[in-house]
Design an enzyme around this catalytic site. Structure first.
Site, PDB file in Angstrom:
ATOM      1  N   SER A 233      21.538   6.764  62.382  1.00  0.00           N
ATOM      2  CA  SER A 233      20.585   7.435  63.262  1.00  0.00           C
ATOM      3  C   SER A 233      20.322   8.858  62.802  1.00  0.00           C
ATOM      4  CB  SER A 233      21.107   7.443  64.697  1.00  0.00           C
ATOM      5  OG  SER A 233      22.317   8.159  64.794  1.00  0.00           O
ATOM      6  N   HIS A 234      19.146   9.348  63.123  1.00  0.00           N
ATOM      7  CA  HIS A 234      18.773  10.730  62.828  1.00  0.00           C
ATOM      8  C   HIS A 234      19.705  11.662  63.602  1.00  0.00           C
ATOM      9  CE1 HIS A 234      16.370  14.435  62.773  1.00  0.00           C
ATOM     10  NE2 HIS A 234      15.740  13.905  61.732  1.00  0.00           N
ATOM     11  N   PRO A 235      20.079  12.808  63.043  1.00  0.00           N
ATOM     12  CA  PRO A 235      21.041  13.668  63.736  1.00  0.00           C
ATOM     13  C   PRO A 235      20.520  14.289  65.023  1.00  0.00           C
ATOM     14  CG  PRO A 235      20.252  14.713  61.729  1.00  0.00           C
ATOM     15  CD  PRO A 235      19.772  13.304  61.692  1.00  0.00           C
TER      16      PRO A 235
END
Length: 419
Positions: A233-235
């Site tokens: 997942s994107h941070p």
């Protein structure tokens, strides 16, 4: 009628290159028309890429082919006075000396700007090394795998409870090749404008560090601790990650608020668009665990194809998690002309991935990678302008390796050496 010209067909590059990163950078320049003359060390059997398994036989390998299309090859022993003489003749008529050697080697073998400017004040000397030409690591060998570990890439790749993980592709090498090509072209532009060349000091280390980008900025200025994220997942953008459908993995992302609003309709929960827990970027990031706990079971309920059809229709960024064979067979790959064909004396017709450079509308060349020393005659007679007598003298002096072992040596030079 004028023959169309490629953008870089007035640039000549002497490439003391090998393996991946260096040849990758110059491949893009060759595709744009630059004359790239690979200098291959006869004592090492030429570029080590010629021998990379598993698809290699004698001096032919598919690895070498994909990095070295549209280039020329000259075997040259730079450690001999005769070989150095040929090299210096090439410097006089070239724009760039490009190398990917250990950072301390260009100065040791005399291929920096200070070493060569007396031959050609406009020469650009571009070094792509593991750690650069300065600093405490200058003499260390640098490879993509090592740099991915050293610069934190592996620490943020993979599942949180798994081991550090390398990217499946050699992205430090490839990115450094791009940076070298950009630096080299900037150097040539400045040299033609000002009449003075320069050194370009590019490294895998600098490239990998620069690509840390915004997580590094968050850490340096706000104390953020970069970490691995679940399902890639994107941070900070939620949702933007892998989701497991009933039969396959897909990627779904909401990098703009409008995409989140559309996604809520696709998953049948339009009320979430205005739910105070999830209404904004910040709300969704703060409530990441709760939101993903709701979304992930929904994606399990339908096939990947069904989800992707509805997501595409709604204009939500998404895509399948393809295998490499799937990607090569994608209709868009063919539509964009991203596979090229060459004819090879051992392999016959080869299909290879193209480079992505596109400048103007002229078709790019697609010539197979050269056999070792294949361009001996072209380089020495047409580029440098040596006479047959002088070439014979250089052969005897070992400029191109032991005279009896020079590959591709025209018969007239072999015959001239017969007692």
């Amino acid at each position: 009628m004028n023959t169309p010209r490629l953008p870089l067909d007035d640039i000549r590059i002497i490439a003391v290159e090998q393996y991946g990163a260096g040849p990758w950078g110059s491949l893009h320049l060759a595709d744009l028309g630059a004359e790239v003359i690979k200098i291959e060390d006869p004592g090492a059997g030429g570029d080590v890429g010629r021998y990379v398994p598993p698809y290699a036989e004698d001096e032919d390998s598919l690895f070498f082919e994909v990095f070295n299309r549209n280039k020329r090859s000259l075997s040259l022993d730079l450690a001999t006075p005769a070989g150095r003489s040929v090299f210096e003749d090439l410097v006089r008529v070239s724009d760039v000396v490009y190398s990917n050697l250990r950072g301390d080697v260009p100065a040791k073998i005399g291929i920096t700007y200070d070493d060569l400017k007396h031959l050609n004040p406009r020469i650009v000397c571009c070094s792509l090394s593991g750690f650069g030409m300065t600093g405490p690591r200058v003499a260390e060998p640098g490879y993509d795998y090592v740099l991915q570990g050293l610069l934190g890439w592996m620490d943020v790749t993979g599942e949180p409870d798994g081991p550090p993980t390398k990217s499946g592709l050699s992205m430090v090498d490839y990115s450094a090749g791009f940076i070298a090509a950009i630096s080299l072209l900037a150097g040539v532009h400045a040299a033609r404008r000002d009449g003075v060349g320069m050194d370009c000091d590019v490294s895998l280390f600098d490239t990998a560090l620069a690509l840390l980008n915004y997580p590094a900025a968050w850490h340096l200025n706000a104390g953020y601790q970069p970490h691995r994220t679940r399902r890639s997942s994107h941070p900070s953008l939620v949702p933007f990650q892998l989701f497991e459908a009933a039969d396959a993995w897909i990627v779904v992302g909401c990098p703009k608020e409008k995409f989140w609003q559309r996604l809520t309709g696709v998953v049948g929960r339009p009320e979430w668009a205005h739910d105070p827990r999830f209404a904004t970027f910040a709300d969704r990031e703060r409530n990441r665990v709760e939101l993903l706990g709701l979304l992930e079971p929904l994606f399990h309920t339908r096939s990947a194809a069904d989800w992707l059809a509805d997501l595409h229709a709604a204009g939500v960024p998404c895509g399948p998690v393809n295998s490499i064979p799937d990607a090569l067979a994608d209709p868009h790959t063919a539509a964009r002309g991203m596979l090229v064909e060459t004819e090879h004396p051992r392999y016959g017709r080869l299909r290879l991935p193209s480079t992505a450079v596109r400048v103007g509308g002229e078709p790019r060349p697609s010539r197979r990678a050269p056999r070792r020393n294949e361009d001996f005659g072209h380089v020495l007679t047409e580029v440098v302008g040596l006479t047959d007598t002088r070439i014979s003298e250089l052969v005897d002096a070992g400029a191109f390796g032991p005279p009896a072992e020079v590959p591709g040596l025209p018969d007239r030079y072999r015959e001239a050496r017969q007692p």
